[in-house]
Design an enzyme around this catalytic site. Structure first.
Site: not given
Length: 400
Positions: A207-210, A275
């Site tokens: 995943g990512n930090r969005s 994102a």
């Protein structure tokens, strides 16, 4: 845009700039607005209740405990189209930010369902103090709108930031607000927001930090301006507020791709804020992956490029906005993405800017349209959303 018929509450707190409240009330009344005035006790040391009640043509309230306001502070908060606090002193900012309900001004603020605007006034050192800055940021984080201070000579004799915005500028901010309320009527806007999670096994994912804050702000702002919004939202605990927003929850890039392509033909505009993961694991392990050896190699495959596919399918009259999060060569890379993917506008932001991009309530953007680059200061994401929506074409032709 005229203010005729608009219902406006003016909250006045105890600043030498309180005398300008008379000019604000007079300007509102001249334009045909209905005005109700609330004052803190301290404000009455600088301007009389009689003056503001005469100008507004209604009694002025100072205490939530008075006979005439005990029951109607909630009613007043529901009555208004806008609540303007001007001037807002450092003390009043702190009470609003913390919800300290010791006056009619704060009680109505806590009850109001309308947009809130606040115009600070204080000495330069008070304005720049970290406590004041934190209170302003908190108020903006709640979705309230700052009418920024002017720079000039202050009551202390110092010269600097802290002067109350001039009444005409305050009125112009309100005019612009009401002008936006229906400027997107008839539009159907597709918005993607949040991260995607690409599963590795039943308990792990890439995943990512969005957080989805920027896309949610766009959805709320577009709906408030009259648009019908289709929000495709990746995994986030946040959710949009307000009506006119149809939310579809997704988890993976493939799910977001499917939903976006399904809704794009009916949209007049698209804003791709999510994102989205560029890659996903080739296979998802059916059981939790156990530790074996000193390393782990994952084989990844490309996810579909949602922006590029929507750009290819774009019909005359449709307007497509993309986002670019860049850490280097931002304008160059964003402009390349704009051209390759058939976008009409691209929003550039960077995680290297303090208070911008993922996880923050604020953002700092540049809008790129061909060779034109427009830069904005750091501001709350709801205000950033309006800056982006302002760039949508005025009269799009609905897609077939």
């Amino acid at each position: 845009m005229s203010l005729a018929g608009k219902k406006i509450i003016l909250g006045v707190s105890g600043s030498i700039a309180a005398y300008k409240a008379a000019l604000i009330v007079r300007g509102l009344i001249r334009e045909g607005a209905e005005v109700r005035v609330l004052m803190t006790r301290a404000a009455t040391d600088f301007i009389s209740q009689l003056t503001l009640s005469t100008l507004s043509r209604h009694p002025v309230t100072t205490s939530v405990h008075s006979d005439e306001s005990w029951n109607n502070h909630v009613e007043l908060g529901l009555w208004a189209d806008v609540y303007l606090v001007a001037p807002a002193t450092a003390t009043t900012l702190a009470k609003l930010a913390q919800g300290i309900c010791d006056s009619a001004l704060v009680a109505v603020y806590l009850s109001a369902r309308c947009p809130i605007f606040f115009a600070p006034a204080m000495d330069v050192d008070m304005w720049l103090h970290p406590a004041t800055r934190a209170n302003v940021e908190r108020l903006q984080g709640y979705g309230n709108h700052l009418i920024d201070v002017d720079n000039g000579e202050l009551a202390s004799g110092l010269v600097g930031q802290g002067r109350l915005a001039e009444p005409e500028r305050i009125l112009e901010v309100l005019r612009a607000h009401f002008a936006r309320q229906h400027d997107l009527d008839g539009r159907r806007i597709l918005i993607t927001a949040g991260p995607t999670h690409e599963d590795l096994d039943p308990v792990r994912y890439l995943g990512n930090r969005s957080t989805g804050k920027m896309g949610i702000a766009l959805a709320e702002a577009a709906a408030a301006r009259g648009a019908s919004v289709d929000l495709i939202l990746g995994p986030t605990p946040l959710s949009p507020q307000g009506t006119g927003i149809n939310v579809t929850h997704v988890r993976t890039a493939l799910e977001m791709h499917r939903e976006a392509l399904q809704r794009w033909p009916q949209a007049t505009d698209g804003i791709l804020c999510a994102a989205v993961a560029d890659y996903r694991p080739e296979t998802v392990a059916p059981e939790k992956i156990k530790k074996t050896g000193d390393g782990l190699t994952l084989k990844l495959v490309r996810n579909p490029d949602i922006a590029a596919e929507l750009g290819q399918q774009k019909q005359p009259g449709q307007f497509l906005v993309g986002f670019a999060l860049e850490t280097e060569n931002g304008v160059e890379n964003a402009r390349g993405k704009l051209e390759r993917k058939g976008l009409d506008l691209i929003v550039l932001n960077s995680p290297r800017v303090a208070g911008a991009a993922f996880g923050h309530d604020t953002n700092q953007i540049q809008l790129i349209d061909g060779n034109k680059v427009t830069s904005f200061e750091l501001k709350p994401k709801r205000e950033v959303a309006d800056d982006i929506l302002d760039r949508l074409p005025a009269h799009p032709t609905p897609s077939p």
